[in-house]
Design a protein around this motif. Structure first.
Motif, short mmCIF file in Angstrom:
data_model
loop_
_atom_site.label_atom_id
_atom_site.label_comp_id
_atom_site.label_asym_id
_atom_site.label_seq_id
_atom_site.Cartn_x
_atom_site.Cartn_y
_atom_site.Cartn_z
N ASN A 129 0.86 -1.19 0.00
CA ASN A 129 0.00 0.00 0.00
C ASN A 129 0.90 1.24 0.00
O ASN A 129 1.40 1.64 1.05
CB ASN A 129 -0.91 -0.01 1.23
N PHE A 161 0.22 4.17 -0.14
CA PHE A 161 -0.44 5.31 0.50
C PHE A 161 -0.26 5.26 2.03
O PHE A 161 -0.48 6.25 2.71
CB PHE A 161 -1.94 5.25 0.14
N ASP A 194 -4.15 0.23 -5.56
CA ASP A 194 -4.35 1.55 -6.17
C ASP A 194 -5.62 2.25 -5.71
O ASP A 194 -5.94 3.32 -6.19
CB ASP A 194 -4.23 1.50 -7.70
N HIS A 195 -6.31 1.66 -4.76
CA HIS A 195 -7.43 2.36 -4.12
C HIS A 195 -7.77 1.64 -2.81
O HIS A 195 -7.41 0.47 -2.65
CB HIS A 195 -8.65 2.44 -5.05
N GLY A 203 -9.39 -0.68 -0.31
CA GLY A 203 -10.12 -1.93 -0.55
C GLY A 203 -9.44 -2.83 -1.58
O GLY A 203 -9.78 -4.00 -1.71
N GLY A 256 0.34 -0.47 6.67
CA GLY A 256 -0.03 -0.36 8.09
C GLY A 256 -1.04 -1.43 8.47
O GLY A 256 -1.27 -2.40 7.72
N GLY A 310 -4.16 -1.27 8.54
CA GLY A 310 -5.29 -1.33 7.61
C GLY A 310 -4.99 -2.23 6.42
O GLY A 310 -5.84 -3.00 5.96
N THR A 311 -3.77 -2.17 5.93
CA THR A 311 -3.36 -3.01 4.80
C THR A 311 -3.34 -4.47 5.22
O THR A 311 -3.84 -5.36 4.49
CB THR A 311 -1.96 -2.58 4.30
N GLU A 313 -6.83 -5.74 5.28
CA GLU A 313 -7.39 -6.01 3.96
C GLU A 313 -6.86 -7.34 3.41
O GLU A 313 -7.62 -8.15 2.87
CB GLU A 313 -7.06 -4.88 2.99
N GLY A 364 3.44 1.48 8.09
CA GLY A 364 2.29 2.35 8.33
C GLY A 364 2.60 3.36 9.41
O GLY A 364 3.76 3.52 9.82
N SER A 365 1.55 4.04 9.89
CA SER A 365 1.82 5.06 10.92
C SER A 365 1.65 4.52 12.34
O SER A 365 2.37 4.91 13.24
CB SER A 365 0.93 6.28 10.70
N GLN A 423 -6.82 12.48 7.90
CA GLN A 423 -5.88 11.95 6.91
C GLN A 423 -6.36 12.29 5.49
O GLN A 423 -5.57 12.64 4.63
CB GLN A 423 -5.76 10.45 7.08
N ASN A 467 -9.05 -2.57 13.28
CA ASN A 467 -7.65 -2.34 12.88
C ASN A 467 -7.38 -0.91 12.41
O ASN A 467 -6.62 -0.69 11.47
CB ASN A 467 -7.22 -3.31 11.77
N GLU A 495 -9.48 1.01 10.86
CA GLU A 495 -10.31 1.36 9.69
C GLU A 495 -11.74 1.63 10.17
O GLU A 495 -12.23 0.92 11.07
CB GLU A 495 -10.34 0.20 8.69
N1 LIG Z 1 -3.58 3.45 -3.51
C1 LIG Z 1 -4.28 3.86 -2.46
N2 LIG Z 1 -4.74 5.13 -2.39
C2 LIG Z 1 -5.41 5.58 -1.31
N3 LIG Z 1 -5.70 4.82 -0.23
C3 LIG Z 1 -5.26 3.55 -0.25
C4 LIG Z 1 -4.56 3.01 -1.36
N4 LIG Z 1 -4.27 1.71 -1.09
C5 LIG Z 1 -4.79 1.46 0.12
N5 LIG Z 1 -5.38 2.56 0.64
C6 LIG Z 1 -5.99 2.74 1.97
O1 LIG Z 1 -5.02 3.29 2.84
C7 LIG Z 1 -5.55 3.22 4.15
C8 LIG Z 1 -4.49 3.28 5.22
O2 LIG Z 1 -3.65 2.18 5.15
P1 LIG Z 1 -2.86 1.59 6.39
O3 LIG Z 1 -3.74 1.42 7.57
O4 LIG Z 1 -2.16 0.40 5.90
O5 LIG Z 1 -1.77 2.69 6.74
P2 LIG Z 1 -1.69 3.67 7.97
O6 LIG Z 1 -3.02 4.21 8.27
O7 LIG Z 1 -0.58 4.64 7.68
O8 LIG Z 1 -1.15 2.70 9.12
P3 LIG Z 1 -1.77 2.26 10.55
O9 LIG Z 1 -3.14 1.71 10.32
O10 LIG Z 1 -0.81 1.22 11.03
O11 LIG Z 1 -1.79 3.51 11.38
C9 LIG Z 1 -6.42 1.98 4.16
O12 LIG Z 1 -7.73 2.37 4.47
C10 LIG Z 1 -6.38 1.49 2.69
O13 LIG Z 1 -7.64 1.03 2.23
#
Ligand SMILES: Nc1ncnc2c1ncn2[C@@H]1O[C@H](COP(=O)(O)OP(=O)(O)OP(=O)(O)O)[C@@H](O)[C@H]1O
Length: 315
Positions: free
Chosen positions: A13, A15, A45-46, A48, A74, A76-77, A80, A101-102, A168, A293, A295
């Motif tokens: 991911n 993002f 790329d999006h 979900g 992170g 969230g990934t 998924e 992730g963060s 975010q 998680n 989300e």
């Molecule tokens: N290409 C993309 N563009 C935008 N959003 C995306 C993309 N791919 C995945 N996402 C979304 O990014 C979101 C955040 O991802 P993730 O939770 O992995 O990272 P984080 O929020 O930085 O980490 P953490 O949950 O550990 O704090 C998820 O909701 C996921 O659906």
């Protein structure tokens, strides 16, 4: 798992961590290439898309093909990818994780380094799968089943997650625990979140709460980016931990929060109720925000059954 090093599908991911994951992945790739790891990459790329990619893979790969699917991002990934594998019938395909992730609560919970390059080093040393607990919840209203590695929150923590995810979206920057934005959001959300009625049924007891405020079912020690909600949560005990915190005044809440961060003694507070159980049912009497998680789960009246399963991890 065989002794031969498996092939890896990396679901990245870019993002995650407000877009930093893209750069992190480039550095990870250098290490994978140096170590001559067989891998293939799919970039989400999006939102979900991690579910779709993992599901698709699981539908086309049967057991014994020596593949591991690795979530790079992170919590969230990871969420998924876990659910995508489940939907594709791939519950026995080992799941790996490289934190980028963060919050990285799962990484903390399984003692993976949260520093990505240190995590890759550890990843390269893994030689076999490990069975770990994974939580499952099923909505009695729509009968939908979801797996989770970390936690499911209803009420306050979920409202904090909703506010952080909205932040975010606006700024491409998720709040961090230490940041002023996070503390400001916590205070604002505290005053916005009302108490609600809750019924809890565990293996051993049934309890009703008139003034529930934070309701978190957790598989691991941390939530909210490193907050140790259940210091002794264990990923091998076949049980989930439920913490119900009742509404209190702001001063008492701040004290409790500090206690949670500093000592872990918060579970002894009379306004905090801790249950450990193999099965669980929770029902709210009104619509509340939810999170899994980190989300968002859409605001709704919750009526959920929980249980625990085990699956193989490559960590
Ligand atoms: N290409 C993309 N563009 C935008 N959003 C995306 C993309 N791919 C995945 N996402 C979304 O990014 C979101 C955040 O991802 P993730 O939770 O992995 O990272 P984080 O929020 O930085 O980490 P953490 O949950 O550990 O704090 C998820 O909701 C996921 O659906």
């Amino acid at each position: 798992m065989t002794e031969k090093r498996p092939n890896f599908l990396m679901i990245v991911n870019p993002f995650a961590d407000a877009g930093q994951a893209k750069k992190i992945w480039q550095k990870i790739e250098v290490q994978l290439k140096e170590a001559k790891v067989n891998y293939r990459v799919e970039m989400t790329d999006h939102p979900g898309n991690g579910v779709q990619l993992a599901r698709e893979f699981a539908l086309h790969h049967k057991l014994g093909e020596n593949w591991v699917v690795v979530a790079v991002g992170g919590d969230g990934t990871l969420h998924e990818v876990l659910n995508g594998l489940h939907l594709g019938g791939g519950d026995q395909i080992p799941l790996g994780y490289l934190p980028a992730g963060s919050g990285d609560d799962f990484a903390r919970g399984v003692r993976l380094p949260t520093q990505p390059l240190a995590a890759v080093q550890k990843f390269l040393e893994v030689q076999h799968t490990t069975e770990l607990d994974v939580g499952v919840y099923k909505d009695r209203i729509d009968a939908h089943e979801t797996l989770f590695t970390n936690n499911v929150g209803v009420g306050f923590d979920a409202s904090v997650v909703h506010a952080a995810n909205a932040g975010q979206k606006d700024n491409l920057k998720k709040y961090h625990m230490q940041s002023n934005a996070y503390v400001a959001s916590l205070i604002k959300t505290f005053f916005k979140q009302d108490a609600f009625g809750l019924t809890v049924k565990t293996d051993e007891t049934e309890r009703k709460f008139q003034h529930a405020f934070l309701v978190t079912t957790t598989n691991i020690k941390y939530f909210g980016g490193g907050v140790p909600i259940v210091p002794l949560a264990d990923l091998h005990d076949g049980k989930l931990d439920l913490v119900v915190v009742e509404k209190m005044n702001a001063v008492r809440f701040v004290k409790l929060f500090v206690q949670m961060l500093a000592t872990g003694n918060h579970l002894k507070s009379p306004v905090v109720h801790h249950f450990q159980t193999k099965q669980l049912h929770i029902e709210t009497d009104m619509p509340e925000n939810g999170q899994v998680n980190g989300e968002n789960i859409q605001k709704q009246k919750f009526d959920l059954d929980f249980w625990v399963t085990q699956r193989p991890f490559w960590i």
